[in-house]
Design an enzyme around this catalytic site. Structure first.
Site, PDB file in Angstrom:
ATOM      1  N   ARG A 224       0.848  -1.206   0.000  1.00  0.00           N
ATOM      2  CA  ARG A 224       0.000   0.000   0.000  1.00  0.00           C
ATOM      3  C   ARG A 224       0.885   1.259   0.000  1.00  0.00           C
ATOM      4  O   ARG A 224       0.609   2.227  -0.669  1.00  0.00           O
ATOM      5  CB  ARG A 224      -0.896   0.060   1.254  1.00  0.00           C
TER       6      ARG A 224
ATOM      7  N   GLN B 253     -10.889   8.405   7.140  1.00  0.00           N
ATOM      8  CA  GLN B 253     -10.660   7.004   7.506  1.00  0.00           C
ATOM      9  C   GLN B 253      -9.474   6.460   6.710  1.00  0.00           C
ATOM     10  O   GLN B 253      -9.065   5.327   6.897  1.00  0.00           O
ATOM     11  CB  GLN B 253     -11.908   6.172   7.187  1.00  0.00           C
TER      12      GLN B 253
ATOM     13  N   ASP C 199      -3.856   6.986   3.646  1.00  0.00           N
ATOM     14  CA  ASP C 199      -2.961   7.680   2.708  1.00  0.00           C
ATOM     15  C   ASP C 199      -2.757   9.121   3.167  1.00  0.00           C
ATOM     16  O   ASP C 199      -3.402   9.586   4.103  1.00  0.00           O
ATOM     17  CB  ASP C 199      -3.509   7.599   1.271  1.00  0.00           C
TER      18      ASP C 199
ATOM     19  N   HIS D   9      -7.995   6.160  11.287  1.00  0.00           N
ATOM     20  CA  HIS D   9      -7.491   4.784  11.201  1.00  0.00           C
ATOM     21  C   HIS D   9      -5.971   4.707  11.038  1.00  0.00           C
ATOM     22  O   HIS D   9      -5.454   3.678  10.621  1.00  0.00           O
ATOM     23  CB  HIS D   9      -8.192   4.042  10.053  1.00  0.00           C
TER      24      HIS D   9
ATOM     25  N   SER E 106     -18.490   4.054   2.556  1.00  0.00           N
ATOM     26  CA  SER E 106     -19.694   3.217   2.594  1.00  0.00           C
ATOM     27  C   SER E 106     -20.426   3.368   3.930  1.00  0.00           C
ATOM     28  O   SER E 106     -21.540   2.897   4.080  1.00  0.00           O
ATOM     29  CB  SER E 106     -19.308   1.751   2.375  1.00  0.00           C
TER      30      SER E 106
HETATM   31  P1  OAD Z   1     -15.365   1.342   1.386  1.00  0.00           P
HETATM   32  O1  OAD Z   1     -14.584   0.576   0.368  1.00  0.00           O
HETATM   33  O2  OAD Z   1     -16.174   0.586   2.371  1.00  0.00           O
HETATM   34  O3  OAD Z   1     -16.362   2.343   0.649  1.00  0.00           O
HETATM   35  C1  OAD Z   1     -15.912   3.146  -0.415  1.00  0.00           C
HETATM   36  C2  OAD Z   1     -17.056   4.014  -0.873  1.00  0.00           C
HETATM   37  O4  OAD Z   1     -16.548   4.847  -1.910  1.00  0.00           O
HETATM   38  C3  OAD Z   1     -18.248   3.231  -1.467  1.00  0.00           C
HETATM   39  O5  OAD Z   1     -19.463   3.720  -0.937  1.00  0.00           O
HETATM   40  C4  OAD Z   1     -18.131   3.523  -2.985  1.00  0.00           C
HETATM   41  O6  OAD Z   1     -19.404   3.596  -3.624  1.00  0.00           O
HETATM   42  C5  OAD Z   1     -17.452   4.884  -2.981  1.00  0.00           C
HETATM   43  N1  OAD Z   1     -16.700   5.192  -4.196  1.00  0.00           N
HETATM   44  C6  OAD Z   1     -16.139   4.361  -5.114  1.00  0.00           C
HETATM   45  N2  OAD Z   1     -15.526   5.074  -6.085  1.00  0.00           N
HETATM   46  C7  OAD Z   1     -15.693   6.373  -5.764  1.00  0.00           C
HETATM   47  C8  OAD Z   1     -15.288   7.603  -6.369  1.00  0.00           C
HETATM   48  N3  OAD Z   1     -14.568   7.636  -7.504  1.00  0.00           N
HETATM   49  N4  OAD Z   1     -15.651   8.747  -5.777  1.00  0.00           N
HETATM   50  C9  OAD Z   1     -16.368   8.745  -4.618  1.00  0.00           C
HETATM   51  N5  OAD Z   1     -16.778   7.624  -4.011  1.00  0.00           N
HETATM   52  C10 OAD Z   1     -16.439   6.459  -4.569  1.00  0.00           C
HETATM   53  O7  OAD Z   1     -14.316   2.334   2.099  1.00  0.00           O
HETATM   54  P2  OAD Z   1     -14.447   3.092   3.503  1.00  0.00           P
HETATM   55  O8  OAD Z   1     -15.839   3.516   3.775  1.00  0.00           O
HETATM   56  O9  OAD Z   1     -13.381   4.139   3.504  1.00  0.00           O
HETATM   57  O10 OAD Z   1     -10.448   0.379   7.684  1.00  0.00           O
HETATM   58  O11 OAD Z   1     -14.038   1.942   4.503  1.00  0.00           O
HETATM   59  C11 OAD Z   1     -13.959   2.215   5.872  1.00  0.00           C
HETATM   60  C12 OAD Z   1     -12.866   1.401   6.512  1.00  0.00           C
HETATM   61  O12 OAD Z   1     -13.045   0.026   6.178  1.00  0.00           O
HETATM   62  C13 OAD Z   1     -11.481   1.712   6.010  1.00  0.00           C
HETATM   63  O13 OAD Z   1     -10.894   2.821   6.660  1.00  0.00           O
HETATM   64  C14 OAD Z   1     -10.723   0.452   6.281  1.00  0.00           C
HETATM   65  C15 OAD Z   1     -11.756  -0.552   5.828  1.00  0.00           C
HETATM   66  O14 OAD Z   1     -11.684  -1.797   6.378  1.00  0.00           O
HETATM   67  C16 OAD Z   1      -9.401  -0.369   8.117  1.00  0.00           C
HETATM   68  O15 OAD Z   1      -8.700  -1.031   7.391  1.00  0.00           O
HETATM   69  C17 OAD Z   1      -9.191  -0.322   9.592  1.00  0.00           C
END
Ligand code: OAD
Length: 234
Positions: A62, A92, A95, A110, A178
């Site tokens: 990463r 969250q 990066d 995180h 999400s």
């Molecule tokens: P997710 O992968 O769960 O969600 C990503 C969101 O971004 C989804 O709702 C997609 O629809 C949206 N998405 C995709 N492409 C996009 C774009 N070009 N522009 C805007 N949105 C877009 O990621 P997180 O919600 O960040 O934690 O996940 C939360 C946590 O779960 C992370 O911090 C990580 C993970 O496990 C740890 O590893 C501790």
């Protein structure tokens, strides 16, 4: 909108989607990181205890990817909005693309990829830039170094500070998350009812959101530009 002495406060809660257009994979989209890696193997404290080498390699990869990624327009517009608002980024993401786009106040719920810490003492944190962490590499206390990441099964020390920021927000924006991982996902409930709120995500989210949310179903770069235009009255 005119620049004024008393700026309103804008809090942006960002997730992996804000960095997707920079080439970094999200977690739960199809072909996302959790489709190709077992989350409990590479991002939990139990996974670390079982196989630290695998976990280090996951985060080394990463970090190498991050070195060649660039902030996108969404990161940049959020930084530019500091001319008009007191902007607080609660991310969250591990990066550093918000910082590289110029955002001043960035809270990493995180953790951060470019930092390592002692497994024994979480206050011993080291800047490592984009360098790998190796098995056997230790800090000054002689303990193995690990990524300075909050894993599943661990507390999220900055959540109270994040809640405080959200409570004080006049404008709140969720970008590219999400909203399924707690406690971050619960931050919207700390929002004042009279605050203005936006959710920017091409798919929207499956969770209940209060009525004051404007949903912008766009990618981060287009959606954040749209939100800026709405906020600045363009
Ligand atoms: P997710 O992968 O769960 O969600 C990503 C969101 O971004 C989804 O709702 C997609 O629809 C949206 N998405 C995709 N492409 C996009 C774009 N070009 N522009 C805007 N949105 C877009 O990621 P997180 O919600 O960040 O934690 O996940 C939360 C946590 O779960 C992370 O911090 C990580 C993970 O496990 C740890 O590893 C501790």
């Amino acid at each position: 909108m005119e620049k004024t002495a008393a700026k309103k406060k804008l809090v942006a809660l960002t997730g992996a989607g804000v960095s997707a257009e920079s080439g970094l994979k999200t977690f739960r989209d199809s072909n996302g990181l959790w489709e190709n890696h077992d989350v409990m193997e590479v991002a939990s404290i139990e996974g670390w205890r079982r196989n630290p080498g695998l976990v280090l390699e996951f985060y080394n990869q990463r970090r190498r990817q991050l070195e060649s990624a660039q902030p996108n327009e969404a990161h940049k517009i959020l930084a530019e909005l500091e001319m008009y608002f007191d902007v607080y980024i609660v991310t969250q993401n591990v990066d550093n693309l918000h910082e590289r786009a110029g955002s001043i106040r960035v809270l990493h719920l995180h953790g951060e990829l470019t930092k390592a810490r002692s497994v024994q003492d979480e206050s011993r944190v080291y800047d490592i830039g984009y360098k790998d962490i190796a098995l056997g590499q230790t800090g000054e206390d002689g303990a193995q170094l690990r990524p300075n990441i909050v894993w599943f099964g661990e507390a999220v020390p900055l959540i109270l500070e994040a809640e405080r920021q959200v409570q004080g927000a006049d404008v709140f924006a969720v970008v590219g998350s999400s909203l399924v991982v707690y406690p971050a996902a619960g931050l919207a409930t700390a929002l004042r009812r009279d605050a203005r709120a936006f959710l920017i995500d091409p798919k929207g989210v499956d969770v209940f959101l209060p009525e004051n949310f404007t949903i912008i179903k766009e990618t981060a770069t287009r959606g954040v530009a749209k939100m800026r235009d709405i906020l600045l009255g363009h």
